[in-house]
Motif scaffolding. Structure first.
Motif, PDB file in Angstrom:
ATOM      1  N   HIS A  72       0.833  -1.205   0.000  1.00  0.00           N
ATOM      2  CA  HIS A  72       0.000   0.000   0.000  1.00  0.00           C
ATOM      3  C   HIS A  72       0.867   1.254   0.000  1.00  0.00           C
ATOM      4  N   ARG A  75       2.289   1.887  -3.430  1.00  0.00           N
ATOM      5  CA  ARG A  75       1.341   2.429  -4.415  1.00  0.00           C
ATOM      6  C   ARG A  75       0.959   3.875  -4.124  1.00  0.00           C
ATOM      7  N   HIS A  76       0.717   4.178  -2.844  1.00  0.00           N
ATOM      8  CA  HIS A  76       0.082   5.457  -2.510  1.00  0.00           C
ATOM      9  C   HIS A  76       0.925   6.356  -1.610  1.00  0.00           C
ATOM     10  N   ARG A  95       8.540  -0.883  -5.882  1.00  0.00           N
ATOM     11  CA  ARG A  95       8.081  -0.005  -6.956  1.00  0.00           C
ATOM     12  C   ARG A  95       9.117   0.078  -8.084  1.00  0.00           C
ATOM     13  N   GLN A  99       8.463  -1.295 -11.871  1.00  0.00           N
ATOM     14  CA  GLN A  99       8.528  -0.395 -13.027  1.00  0.00           C
ATOM     15  C   GLN A  99       9.463  -0.949 -14.097  1.00  0.00           C
ATOM     16  N   VAL A 112      -4.996   2.255 -16.238  1.00  0.00           N
ATOM     17  CA  VAL A 112      -4.507   3.101 -15.158  1.00  0.00           C
ATOM     18  C   VAL A 112      -3.030   2.803 -14.936  1.00  0.00           C
ATOM     19  N   GLN A 113      -2.211   3.835 -14.883  1.00  0.00           N
ATOM     20  CA  GLN A 113      -0.769   3.643 -14.817  1.00  0.00           C
ATOM     21  C   GLN A 113      -0.275   3.294 -13.427  1.00  0.00           C
ATOM     22  N   LEU A 114      -1.149   3.371 -12.432  1.00  0.00           N
ATOM     23  CA  LEU A 114      -0.743   3.005 -11.085  1.00  0.00           C
ATOM     24  C   LEU A 114      -0.384   1.527 -11.046  1.00  0.00           C
ATOM     25  N   LEU A 115       0.760   1.224 -10.462  1.00  0.00           N
ATOM     26  CA  LEU A 115       1.202  -0.169 -10.402  1.00  0.00           C
ATOM     27  C   LEU A 115       0.200  -1.008  -9.614  1.00  0.00           C
ATOM     28  N   SER A 116      -0.083  -2.212 -10.115  1.00  0.00           N
ATOM     29  CA  SER A 116      -1.016  -3.106  -9.441  1.00  0.00           C
ATOM     30  C   SER A 116      -0.301  -3.872  -8.338  1.00  0.00           C
ATOM     31  N   TYR A 117      -1.094  -4.494  -7.460  1.00  0.00           N
ATOM     32  CA  TYR A 117      -0.513  -5.234  -6.360  1.00  0.00           C
ATOM     33  C   TYR A 117       0.294  -6.433  -6.848  1.00  0.00           C
TER      34      TYR A 117
END
Length: 431
Positions: A72, A75-76, A95, A99, A112-117
């Motif tokens: 978490h 990601r955030h 991360r 990437q 969505v470009q946010l990396l998934s779990y």
């Protein structure tokens, strides 16, 4: 080329093969035991069934316990107060590697470009795989004890950690902290203080107890020369202070960054008025009930029993070393005319396990073990023991000088290692 050198190279090759086999075995057991029912179904909510079954098979068992927090944060960033109990090292590694792995697969522009779990967990597992510390332990042991056979034995014993999942597979702090600690200790043994300080500072980005590694710099640069009556240059003291400050910086920055968020607002957090204002100690006490003797309750007795083997081994070997090796050296340094009896079997030269240069390791292991015993979640020793080479020197000491107890240690390591994998994948304590 000497026989010892040839033997050492042969040992290193064998250890590399054994390390890979141990990783494959751990991954296989984790994947198989992941088919058992979960005590907590949270991983299913975060990682729903995917089309790529092999990815799910490898990644799904890794999302347990602290890995939720690391993923978490990765990601955030830090969103909640209690997440400040975890340092930024592991999330950054997860991360960064995720990437890099993304470069090898096409990404939908509408995605969505946010990396998934699953990407973060895969990246963390790849990073953990690259942090094998077995050969570093071999070289460190060989440097201190001078015996290829003892170094080989201790390194083989390190392939039986008390928490194989967190050390080999999961993007927690253990694989990175252990590897960096070992590298820094090896640099200290070779007198490469700047490189050692850098490794220890990086280790401090993963765990708060990384600040204790500064003791190896202080011992090697100041205390050891005093004991051996060596001349110390006038620049040695300020240089050691600078290197020690570098090691402390990750911990200080973690506190300072939290101070800017929680203490420079209209309604500052309660811990802002503490001296010093440390969010780490505050959240550990508030959310995890960490503190002196707070863990000493009847409900926690099973955790004490589970952690009993390393809790007994480390202080025992530490006390043995301090009594038979360090204290005689200190007495000799304070009373120059006193010399050890050559026929005395307790002299430091009687056994490789009493090598004078491992003194800081004995002190570090004793302090950390007592801290975990009296002022922390005691079962964490099962995860942190691997970060101390002293653990495997102690195990080798048992096998060589107390063979019966050594066999008990090996048996417990094998059985508990397998049990801990099952407990991890089914989301059962100890965490």
């Amino acid at each position: 080329m000497t026989d010892a050198l040839v033997g050492s190279e042969s040992h290193v090759r064998i250890l590399r093969v054994c390390s890979v086999l141990a990783w494959i075995l751990s991954l296989s057991m984790t994947a198989l035991s992941s088919n058992l029912p979960l005590f907590d179904s949270s991983p299913n909510a975060v990682l729903p069934p995917s089309e790529s079954s092999w990815t799910r098979l490898a990644i799904h068992p890794l999302l347990r316990w602290d890995t939720f927090y690391f993923a978490h944060i990765s990601r955030h960033g830090y969103i909640h107060e209690h997440e400040r109990a975890f340092f930024l090292g592991s999330p950054l590694v997860m991360r960064a590697v995720a990437q890099c792995l993304r470069l090898f697969r096409p990404v939908d522009l509408h995605e969505v470009q946010l990396l998934s779990y699953d990407e973060l967990l895969l990246g963390g597992m790849v990073a953990a795989l690259s942090c094998s510390s077995t050969t570093t332990l071999y070289r460190l042991t060989l440097h201190h004890m001078g015996s290829p056979n003892v170094a080989f034995l201790a390194s083989l014993l390190s392939l039986l950690p008390s928490s194989p999942v967190t050390l080999r597979l999961v993007p927690c702090t253990e694989p990175f902290f252990t590897y960096l600690s070992y590298r820094g200790m090896l640099y200290c043994a070779r007198g490469q203080w700047l490189l050692a300080s850098g490794c220890f500072a990086l280790a401090g980005m993963f765990r708060s107890n990384g600040i204790m590694l500064a003791g190896f710099i202080i011992w090697g640069m100041l205390i050891e020369p005093f004991i051996t009556s060596q001349k110390v240059g006038i620049t040695r003291l300020p240089y050691s202070i600078i290197l020690t400050s570098v090691i402390l910086m990750p911990f200080v920055w973690h506190q300072f960054s939290a101070y800017l968020v929680f203490c420079t607002v209209d309604n500052p957090a309660p811990w802002c008025s503490h001296v010093p204002p440390s969010i780490y100690g505050y959240v550990q006490a508030k959310y995890w009930n960490v503190g002196f003797l707070r863990y000493w309750t009847p409900q926690q007795l099973p955790n004490f029993l589970i952690a009993a083997p390393p809790l007994a081994l480390l202080p025992s070997y530490s006390a043995h070393y301090l009594h038979h090796a360090l204290l005689p050296r200190l007495r000799a340094s304070l009373i120059p005319h006193q010399s050890p009896n050559k026929d005395d079997s307790s002299t430091p030269t009687a056994s490789p396990f009493l090598a004078p240069s491992i003194a800081p390791h004995a002190i570090h292991a004793l302090i950390l073990t007592l801290t975990l015993l009296f002022a922390a979640h005691t079962q964490i020793i099962l995860r942190l023991a691997a970060s101390m080479p002293f653990t495997y020197w102690a195990a080798a000491w048992l096998l060589v000088e107390h063979r019966r107890w050594g066999k008990y240690w090996v048996g417990w390591s094998v059985i508990w290692g397998a049990v801990s994998i099952i407990l991890w994948t089914t989301f059962l304590p100890p965490a």
